[in-house]
Design an enzyme around this catalytic site. Structure first.
Site, PDB file in Angstrom:
ATOM      1  N   SER A   1      40.261 -14.231   5.107  1.00 49.22           N
ATOM      2  CA  SER A   1      39.320 -13.748   6.071  1.00 49.22           C
ATOM      3  C   SER A   1      38.160 -13.054   5.381  1.00 49.22           C
ATOM      4  O   SER A   1      37.110 -13.235   6.009  1.00 49.22           O
ATOM      5  CB  SER A   1      39.844 -12.765   7.179  1.00 49.22           C
ATOM      6  OG  SER A   1      40.009 -11.630   6.533  1.00 49.22           O
TER       7      SER A   1
ATOM      8  N   LYS B   1      37.992  -5.809   6.585  1.00 52.70           N
ATOM      9  CA  LYS B   1      36.814  -6.460   7.518  1.00 52.70           C
ATOM     10  C   LYS B   1      35.475  -5.823   7.011  1.00 52.70           C
ATOM     11  O   LYS B   1      35.534  -4.336   6.318  1.00 52.70           O
ATOM     12  CB  LYS B   1      36.955  -6.530   8.819  1.00 52.70           C
ATOM     13  CG  LYS B   1      38.451  -7.022   9.309  1.00 52.70           C
ATOM     14  CD  LYS B   1      38.339  -8.461   9.146  1.00 52.70           C
ATOM     15  CE  LYS B   1      39.563  -9.173   9.582  1.00 52.70           C
ATOM     16  NZ  LYS B   1      39.913 -10.419   9.295  1.00 52.70           N
TER      17      LYS B   1
END
Length: 171
Positions: free
Chosen positions: A33, A79
């Site tokens: 990700s 993230k």
């Protein structure tokens, strides 16, 4: 010299989110990700943050994954901070960019973006379009850099700042 030491201590703590400079930990990224900035299996160093951590847009943060709406894992997740409390985030403007408070973001770290033409689906972060979302005070809107392969705040919602326990320092 006695007047300088308190200033040195204050500046050192301010640069570390309230935690001493030597409080770091190693983290191995488990998924794709955050590619290309952080590859799957890559070991990075994160600076532990204390209660006084003030997040900034662009920070890459390590946070608990056991939050409602997220993947419910005990493994921390990595993230990027896209918006902070009080800001409104959405996608997309006419050029297909994420906006914060109506201003398009320059995101050079996003190499492979999610498609625009995929219909929104609550259980998937596949579509690029979302929002607008008003980020609650003391929360963050987090997204992976690899938007086509990231489950993030687009579908799981904002994350409380208190869930963050580290900020990436090296990759």
């Amino acid at each position: 010299m006695r007047r300088v030491w308190p200033l040195v201590v204050v500046l050192a703590l301010a640069g570390c989110g309230g935690a001493p400079a030597d409080e770091t930990e190693q983290f191995t990224q488990g998924g794709v990700s955050m590619e290309p900035a952080v590859k799957a299996g890559q070991v990075i160093t994160v600076r532990k943050v204390a209660k006084g951590y003030t997040p900034k847009r662009g920070d890459v943060v390590l946070f608990r994954g056991d939050l409602a709406g997220w993947v419910n894992t005990t493994t921390p997740l990595l993230k990027r901070v896209v918006a902070v409390g009080g800001e409104t985030v959405a996608c997309c403007d006419a050029a297909g960019k994420v906006t914060v408070d109506g201003q398009p973001l320059d995101e050079p770290y996003v190499v492979e973006n999610a498609p625009l033409d995929v219909p929104p689906e609550p259980q998937s972060c596949e579509p690029r379009r979302f929002g607008p979302v008003k980020v609650p005070a003391d929360a963050l809107f987090l997204m992976g850099d690899n938007r086509t392969r990231s489950n993030d705040s687009r579908c799981a919602g904002p994350v409380p700042v208190t869930a963050v326990h580290g900020v990436m320092t090296t990759s």
